[in-house]
Design a protein around this motif. Structure first.
Motif, PDB file in Angstrom:
ATOM      1  N   ILE A   1      22.933  63.855  50.033  1.00 37.81           N
ATOM      2  CA  ILE A   1      23.185  62.400  50.045  1.00 37.81           C
ATOM      3  C   ILE A   1      24.124  62.099  51.216  1.00 37.81           C
ATOM      4  N   THR A   2      23.691  61.158  52.077  1.00 40.51           N
ATOM      5  CA  THR A   2      24.484  60.796  53.260  1.00 40.51           C
ATOM      6  C   THR A   2      24.857  59.312  53.183  1.00 40.51           C
ATOM      7  N   ILE A   3      26.144  59.053  53.349  1.00 37.58           N
ATOM      8  CA  ILE A   3      26.625  57.658  53.351  1.00 37.58           C
ATOM      9  C   ILE A   3      27.203  57.374  54.737  1.00 37.58           C
ATOM     10  N   ARG A   4      26.666  56.345  55.419  1.00 34.13           N
ATOM     11  CA  ARG A   4      27.151  55.993  56.752  1.00 34.13           C
ATOM     12  C   ARG A   4      27.241  54.468  56.883  1.00 34.13           C
ATOM     13  N   PHE A   5      28.041  54.011  57.875  1.00 30.97           N
ATOM     14  CA  PHE A   5      28.255  52.570  58.081  1.00 30.97           C
ATOM     15  C   PHE A   5      27.955  52.212  59.534  1.00 30.97           C
ATOM     16  N   ASP A   6      27.110  51.185  59.720  1.00 30.24           N
ATOM     17  CA  ASP A   6      26.761  50.687  61.061  1.00 30.24           C
ATOM     18  C   ASP A   6      27.617  49.454  61.353  1.00 30.24           C
TER      19      ASP A   6
ATOM     20  N   GLU B   1      38.548  54.417  59.573  1.00 33.21           N
ATOM     21  CA  GLU B   1      39.233  53.158  59.886  1.00 33.21           C
ATOM     22  C   GLU B   1      38.459  51.926  59.428  1.00 33.21           C
ATOM     23  N   ILE B   2      37.236  52.123  58.916  1.00 36.21           N
ATOM     24  CA  ILE B   2      36.398  50.982  58.532  1.00 36.21           C
ATOM     25  C   ILE B   2      36.946  50.311  57.279  1.00 36.21           C
ATOM     26  N   THR B   3      37.144  48.986  57.353  1.00 33.82           N
ATOM     27  CA  THR B   3      37.527  48.201  56.170  1.00 33.82           C
ATOM     28  C   THR B   3      36.534  47.060  55.980  1.00 33.82           C
ATOM     29  N   VAL B   4      36.333  46.667  54.737  1.00 34.96           N
ATOM     30  CA  VAL B   4      35.453  45.542  54.414  1.00 34.96           C
ATOM     31  C   VAL B   4      36.186  44.598  53.481  1.00 34.96           C
ATOM     32  N   LYS B   5      35.900  43.316  53.600  1.00 30.26           N
ATOM     33  CA  LYS B   5      36.462  42.323  52.677  1.00 30.26           C
ATOM     34  C   LYS B   5      35.541  42.237  51.477  1.00 30.26           C
ATOM     35  N   TYR B   6      35.999  42.734  50.303  1.00 35.72           N
ATOM     36  CA  TYR B   6      35.117  42.831  49.134  1.00 35.72           C
ATOM     37  C   TYR B   6      35.934  42.827  47.856  1.00 35.72           C
ATOM     38  N   ASN B   7      35.231  42.564  46.765  1.00 37.11           N
ATOM     39  CA  ASN B   7      35.854  42.678  45.443  1.00 37.11           C
ATOM     40  C   ASN B   7      35.929  44.161  45.068  1.00 37.11           C
ATOM     41  N   PRO B   8      37.097  44.691  44.720  1.00 36.71           N
ATOM     42  CA  PRO B   8      37.238  46.129  44.456  1.00 36.71           C
ATOM     43  C   PRO B   8      36.312  46.638  43.351  1.00 36.71           C
ATOM     44  N   ALA B   9      36.231  45.901  42.228  1.00 39.42           N
ATOM     45  CA  ALA B   9      35.400  46.352  41.102  1.00 39.42           C
ATOM     46  C   ALA B   9      33.929  46.394  41.493  1.00 39.42           C
TER      47      ALA B   9
ATOM     48  N   SER C   1      28.228  33.889  37.127  1.00 33.19           N
ATOM     49  CA  SER C   1      29.190  32.792  36.910  1.00 33.19           C
ATOM     50  C   SER C   1      30.523  33.062  37.603  1.00 33.19           C
ATOM     51  N   ASN C   2      30.659  34.251  38.180  1.00 34.86           N
ATOM     52  CA  ASN C   2      31.911  34.623  38.843  1.00 34.86           C
ATOM     53  C   ASN C   2      31.931  34.068  40.254  1.00 34.86           C
ATOM     54  N   ILE C   3      32.213  32.777  40.401  1.00 34.50           N
ATOM     55  CA  ILE C   3      32.137  32.119  41.714  1.00 34.50           C
ATOM     56  C   ILE C   3      33.343  32.477  42.588  1.00 34.50           C
ATOM     57  N   HIS C   4      34.530  32.458  42.014  1.00 36.58           N
ATOM     58  CA  HIS C   4      35.761  32.692  42.785  1.00 36.58           C
ATOM     59  C   HIS C   4      36.240  34.131  42.570  1.00 36.58           C
ATOM     60  N   LEU C   5      35.594  35.086  43.232  1.00 40.28           N
ATOM     61  CA  LEU C   5      35.944  36.491  43.103  1.00 40.28           C
ATOM     62  C   LEU C   5      37.135  36.822  44.004  1.00 40.28           C
ATOM     63  N   THR C   6      37.979  37.737  43.514  1.00 42.02           N
ATOM     64  CA  THR C   6      39.090  38.211  44.327  1.00 42.02           C
ATOM     65  C   THR C   6      38.551  39.118  45.422  1.00 42.02           C
ATOM     66  N   VAL C   7      38.929  38.840  46.672  1.00 40.51           N
ATOM     67  CA  VAL C   7      38.442  39.623  47.809  1.00 40.51           C
ATOM     68  C   VAL C   7      39.641  40.245  48.517  1.00 40.51           C
ATOM     69  N   GLU C   8      39.537  41.572  48.829  1.00 46.01           N
ATOM     70  CA  GLU C   8      40.612  42.283  49.504  1.00 46.01           C
ATOM     71  C   GLU C   8      40.040  43.071  50.675  1.00 46.01           C
ATOM     72  N   ASN C   9      40.914  43.481  51.591  1.00 47.39           N
ATOM     73  CA  ASN C   9      40.518  44.404  52.658  1.00 47.39           C
ATOM     74  C   ASN C   9      40.523  45.820  52.098  1.00 47.39           C
ATOM     75  N   LEU C  10      39.350  46.451  51.974  1.00 51.49           N
ATOM     76  CA  LEU C  10      39.210  47.761  51.333  1.00 51.49           C
ATOM     77  C   LEU C  10      38.765  48.803  52.355  1.00 51.49           C
ATOM     78  N   ASN C  11      39.394  49.989  52.292  1.00 52.71           N
ATOM     79  CA  ASN C  11      38.999  51.100  53.156  1.00 52.71           C
ATOM     80  C   ASN C  11      37.743  51.733  52.583  1.00 52.71           C
ATOM     81  N   LEU C  12      36.615  51.556  53.283  1.00 52.41           N
ATOM     82  CA  LEU C  12      35.319  51.985  52.764  1.00 52.41           C
ATOM     83  C   LEU C  12      35.231  53.500  52.633  1.00 52.41           C
ATOM     84  N   HIS C  13      35.804  54.234  53.589  1.00 48.39           N
ATOM     85  CA  HIS C  13      35.776  55.706  53.543  1.00 48.39           C
ATOM     86  C   HIS C  13      36.461  56.205  52.274  1.00 48.39           C
TER      87      HIS C  13
END
Length: 654
Positions: free
Chosen positions: A576-581, A543-551, A503-515
């Motif tokens: 465990i390896t975490i990488r971004f393409d 330097e990678i950022t994504v537009k996402y809800n922080p929570a 039901s959370n249609i209008h989520l807050t989205v921010e530029n987040l540093n993924l690293h």
């Protein structure tokens, strides 16, 4: 010798002024007749072209109204579930009517009987109206059932008053006719949205007709139903309702009146020429002056035409047919494309046409040049000078006569970008409703499946408690009841989490540093990482950022990394390896743990309460919640896994 003959002939005419004046009069009349006939033809062609353009614009607007009606009926039809029960009819019906000025009401007609109407106010008389058993309307209703596509009936006199056309889309459930999804478009609404009211009524008027299926006679529905068979008119067929739209010249002699003055003046001019030749036959300079005067009139006519061309409210261009090069364009055409006239004249129409529309445009031009069609109209896209996509209605007509070599043609364009954007917005709304329906069906299945077992257990224990006479047995049953209650409470909590996500249609989205978010999650799990002797590699660029809800991002990373630790392989240290393409906009979390048998569990890996390793602490809710969070952000999740190697979960960002 020749000079002698010419002199003798001239003297012969000079000695006979009356005869010479008569010859001059006849020549002048011939020229006047030629000019008047030419002007008549031009005026007639202009009237024909103007009427064709006006008729096509109104026809396009009517087609748009009918398309809107079709989209509305299709949207309504999708609200009917597999049991034939409409869902959220009032809500969806309100959106359709409020967001579309061309629709007055919507209906659902199960079994041919009107049971659902929006808005109900003012339409009460139509409720429970059986259209399949009413003589005046059943034939057109049956026609839509026979063709299995939408058919627009009418114009009909409504039971609630007024005249309207009714679009009925037959709906089938399990290959069985369920009923109709219908829209009501009142005649006055159709007239308003078609643009008919903006037409100059002193020049033209419209008529709208349909052949009566019972009597076979043509019936007319617009005002002014006087016989126009002897007037000049043009017509076009509208197959969606078997209608015919006429554009009729208000004044049959309109073109004649345009030339009568010129004819009278030409006659007077011819008489004057005859008189002048008779009286001043020896003054050729006067003759030259008269010719110059006539030439000036032609120049004035050309100036008037140029003024109309430049001030037209639609884009007009004259184009070389063979090369596609622009020869002449008006101000509105320049405004639509963003180029000035000089820039357009060094381009051809293919260079400013969207690449996906070039083939269709060229195919129509080929048919026009080959004489297969007289003209054509299409919707296409231009790329204007700034790079913006502009949608236009294009009408192309040849400027050559039948049998002549094609040289030039005229293109008339109307900017319909706003209409197209409105259509796309409606499609997005439709997709949103469709997606919400899928989620509702999925959620109803979860509720039905997970709550039924708890309610059944509670009911059984309650019955046993009523029949129990033994205190020990009663305590044991009470203990069981508490356990079931705790389990039910946990299930309700999980379901509440799902509702909050969906039901959370209008989520807050921010530029987040993924690293940084990966590091933060690793720090939160340091105790588990140390106890497992695990190695976590953060391979995400700083330097990678994504537009996402922080929570949501924090929850997703925490779920995947903690699962990799929880289900580590007993025979090897967890890595465990975490990488971004960046090229695919994907985040991958790879581990060397127990892995999952995808052949066995692939279809249920993200299901609610699905576990795969017999872990007593596993609840089967984490992956389900994570998948819902990712999809709520417009992305998707996939998994690759091998029980001998480990697992890789991939988050595909929007």
């Amino acid at each position: 010798m020749v000079k002698k003959v010419c002199t003798k002939l001239a003297n012969w005419f000079l000695l006979r002024p009356k005869f010479t004046a008569m010859v001059a009069f006849c020549i002048a009349m011939f020229l006047v007749g030629f000019v008047v006939s030419l002007r008549y033809k031009i005026a007639k062609d202009n009237q024909h072209r103007e009427m064709s353009n006006v008729l096509n614009v109104v026809h396009q607007n009517m087609e748009q109204v009918l398309k809107n009606g079709y989209t509305a009926t299709l949207t309504l039809a999708l609200t009917i579930d597999d049991k034939g029960i409409p869902e959220n009819f009032e809500k969806i019906g309100k959106k359709l009517v409020d967001n579309n000025s061309s629709i007055d009401a919507v209906q659902l007609v199960p079994g041919g009987v009107i049971k659902y109407i929006y808005p109900i106010k003012g339409n009460e008389a139509a409720m429970n109206y059986d259209i399949l058993h009413t003589k005046d309307v059943k034939q057109e209703a049956q026609k839509s059932i026979e063709t299995k596509i939408i058919y627009f009936a009418g114009p009909l006199h409504l039971k609630q008053g007024g005249v309207a056309i009714i679009g009925r889309l037959p709906v089938y459930k399990n290959n069985t006719f369920w009923g109709f999804s219908a829209v009501i478009i009142r005649l006055e609404t159709l007239i308003k949205n078609s643009g008919i009211q903006s037409i100059d009524k002193s020049k033209y008027y419209f008529q709208f007709s349909k052949k009566n299926l019972i009597t076979g006679k043509e019936e007319f529905f617009f005002p002014n139903t006087t016989d126009f068979s002897k007037k000049y008119y043009q017509s076009i067929e509208i197959p969606d309702g078997n209608w015919k739209l006429y554009l009729i010249a208000s004044n049959q002699n309109f073109v004649f009146y345009q030339i009568i003055t010129s004819s009278i003046l030409g006659l007077l001019l011819a008489i004057m020429i005859g008189i002048w030749v008779h009286t001043i036959i020896k003054k050729p300079a006067e003759q030259q002056k008269l010719i110059l005067k006539q030439a000036q009139k032609l120049v004035d006519s050309e100036v008037k035409f140029k003024t109309l061309f430049d001030q037209a409210p639609v884009g007009i261009a004259k184009i070389a047919t063979e090369t596609g090069q622009f020869i002449e364009v008006n101000a509105e055409y320049c405004h639509i494309t963003g180029y000035n006239e000089a820039e357009l004249k060094v381009l051809n129409f293919r260079e400013i046409t969207h690449a996906d529309d070039v083939d269709g445009d060229m195919e129509n031009m080929k048919k026009l040049v080959n004489g297969e069609i007289n003209e054509f109209a299409m919707e296409k896209r231009y790329i204007n000078k700034s790079g913006k996509i502009i949608w236009v209605n294009l009408i192309v007509a040849p400027l050559w006569k039948k049998g002549e070599k094609p040289k030039t043609h005229i293109a008339i364009v109307e900017d319909i970008t706003e209409k197209k954007e409105a259509e796309q917005s409606l499609k997005k709304s439709f997709d949103l409703v469709n997606e919400q329906n899928k989620r509702l069906l999925n959620f109803s299945y979860i509720v039905s499946h997970n709550l039924r077992s708890h309610s059944s257990n509670i009911n059984s224990i309650s019955n046993l408690l009523e029949d129990s006479d033994n205190e020990t047995e009663t305590k044991e049953l009470t203990s069981m009841l508490k356990k079931v209650s705790v389990s039910l409470n946990e299930t309700m909590s999980n379901l509440n989490d799902v509702i909050n996500i969906q039901s959370n249609i209008h989520l807050t989205v921010e530029n987040l540093n993924l690293h940084n978010y990966v590091n933060s999650t690793v720090n939160a799990l340091l105790e588990q990482i140390h106890s497992k002797g695990a190695t976590v590699i953060n391979d995400v660029d700083k330097e990678i950022t994504v537009k996402y809800n922080p929570a949501y991002l924090e929850s997703i990373l925490l779920n995947f990394i903690s699962n990799s630790l929880k289900y580590s392989h007993p025979d090897r240290k967890p890595v465990i390896t975490i990488r971004f393409d960046s090229s695919k906009n994907e985040l991958k979390i790879t581990d060397n743990g127990l892995g999952i048998d995808l052949k066995k569990y692939g279809n249920s890996i993200f299901g609610m309460y699905k576990t795969f390793h017999n872990n007593k602490d596993a609840k089967g809710i984490g992956l389900f919640i994570t998948k819902n969070q990712i999809e709520a952000m417009g992305g998707k999740v996939s998994v690759e896994s091998d029980t001998k190697v480990g697992s890789t979960f991939t988050v595909h960002f929007k």
